[in-house]
Design a protein around this motif. Structure first.
Motif, PDB file in Angstrom:
ATOM      1  N   GLY A 242      18.755 120.065  29.244  1.00 17.90           N
ATOM      2  CA  GLY A 242      17.335 120.099  29.531  1.00 17.90           C
ATOM      3  C   GLY A 242      16.527 119.293  28.535  1.00 17.90           C
ATOM      4  O   GLY A 242      15.563 118.602  28.900  1.00 17.90           O
ATOM      5  N   ASN A 247      14.076 118.026  31.150  1.00 16.20           N
ATOM      6  CA  ASN A 247      14.031 118.952  32.277  1.00 16.20           C
ATOM      7  C   ASN A 247      13.565 120.305  31.741  1.00 16.20           C
ATOM      8  O   ASN A 247      14.366 121.111  31.249  1.00 16.20           O
ATOM      9  CB  ASN A 247      15.411 119.059  32.930  1.00 16.20           C
ATOM     10  CG  ASN A 247      15.384 119.860  34.220  1.00 16.20           C
ATOM     11  OD1 ASN A 247      14.529 120.705  34.422  1.00 16.20           O
ATOM     12  ND2 ASN A 247      16.332 119.580  35.107  1.00 16.20           N
ATOM     13  N   LEU A 250      15.209 123.500  33.409  1.00 15.98           N
ATOM     14  CA  LEU A 250      16.582 123.792  33.001  1.00 15.98           C
ATOM     15  C   LEU A 250      16.622 124.350  31.588  1.00 15.98           C
ATOM     16  O   LEU A 250      17.359 125.297  31.305  1.00 15.98           O
ATOM     17  CB  LEU A 250      17.429 122.516  33.094  1.00 15.98           C
ATOM     18  CG  LEU A 250      18.904 122.648  32.702  1.00 15.98           C
ATOM     19  CD1 LEU A 250      19.603 123.661  33.599  1.00 15.98           C
ATOM     20  CD2 LEU A 250      19.605 121.290  32.777  1.00 15.98           C
ATOM     21  N   GLY A 251      15.826 123.760  30.692  1.00 19.81           N
ATOM     22  CA  GLY A 251      15.785 124.269  29.324  1.00 19.81           C
ATOM     23  C   GLY A 251      15.274 125.698  29.267  1.00 19.81           C
ATOM     24  O   GLY A 251      15.816 126.536  28.533  1.00 19.81           O
TER      25      GLY A 251
END
Length: 276
Positions: A242, A247, A250-251
């Motif tokens: 991420g 992203n 996602l992180g």
């Protein structure tokens, strides 16, 4: 200000490249193979357990040790881990934490006992622990990669170095905090040194020792993201991906998963220490 030249870099590189790697590579390969088998075995075991069964067992453990509140949080947390498709990554991270914690406790608790019993050992151990705690985390990764390659093994080694000091310090603290009159009374009744340690000092020190183990687990888990930089699988790799791809979702997903695991492990181990 450069009054003299201190060739620490050259000395270190000559030692590592000229002697350590050529002479000790077989030894480190053996350690790497054993640790890899251990980590893979724990990981495969955790992944092989059906998520539903694992969740039920974890909820029962949380309920028994920590109460209904943590049991409910465990249920919600496990549902979250499954809903964001991070169950396997979670088990990989938990496996690394388990292996690192086991090694830290096996080595840290006896060293803490020796440190509490012997002032000379304490004087030797204390600066070593200070060095382990103050050395930047990323410095651990260089020799770990060099000696053990990439993957879960160097992650375990780096995590062990980072997370062991609390186990040693809290064990020493627990032993030394046992009231002197209790120790004297035990000796007056004819206790040997072994009986004094195992039947008096260690039982009274268990809450403090468990607090040290709790800190060790939390520090091991905090290394998840850093360990992913050297190829360790798990939740840290999701956060690292991420970051590298910018992203945010996602992180955040991976970061929340780490928080869920941290809270569950923290509350259960804390309550276990209080009960003991």
């Amino acid at each position: 200000m450069n009054y003299f030249h201190f060739p620490l870099e050259e000395w270190t590189n000559n030692f590592v490249n000229g002697w350590l790697l050529p002479e000790m590579s077989g030894f480190f390969d053996s350690i790497s193979l054993a640790l890899r088998s251990f980590v893979d075995g724990v990981t495969n075991l955790l992944i092989a357990i059906p998520p539903e069964l694992f969740t039920i067992l974890l909820i029962l453990i949380a309920w028994k040790i920590s109460g209904k509140g943590i049991a409910l949080f465990t249920l919600i947390g496990c549902i979250y881990l499954g809903s964001v498709d991070l169950w396997v990554e979670t088990m990989q991270t938990v496996a690394i934490v388990i292996v690192s914690t086991i090694i830290s406790v096996i080595i840290g608790v006896p060293v803490g006992i020796l440190s509490a019993k012997n002032k000379i050992i304490d004087q030797i151990v204390r600066p070593v622990l200070d060095f382990m705690q103050t050395l930047p985390i990323f410095v651990y990764l260089i020799p770990a990669i060099l000696l053990f390659g990439l993957g879960g093994v160097p992650a375990v080694i780096a995590t062990f170095v980072f997370a062991t000091p609390p186990a040693v310090r809290m064990t020493r603290l627990g032993i030394t905090q046992v009231p002197g009159e209790v120790v004297e009374a035990s000796r007056a009744f004819g206790s040997t040194s072994g009986q004094l340690l195992f039947k008096v000092q260690l039982p009274l020190a268990i809450p403090t020792i468990m607090a040290g183990i709790n800190q060790t687990i939390m520090l091991a888990l905090s290394m998840a993201v850093v360990a992913s930089m050297i190829g360790a699988p798990g939740l840290g790799s999701s956060v690292l991906t991420g970051i590298s791809t910018v992203n945010v979702g996602l992180g955040l997903t991976g970061g929340l998963a780490i928080v869920v695991v941290a809270i569950i492990l923290d509350r259960i181990t804390q309550s276990l220490g209080q009960k003991l």
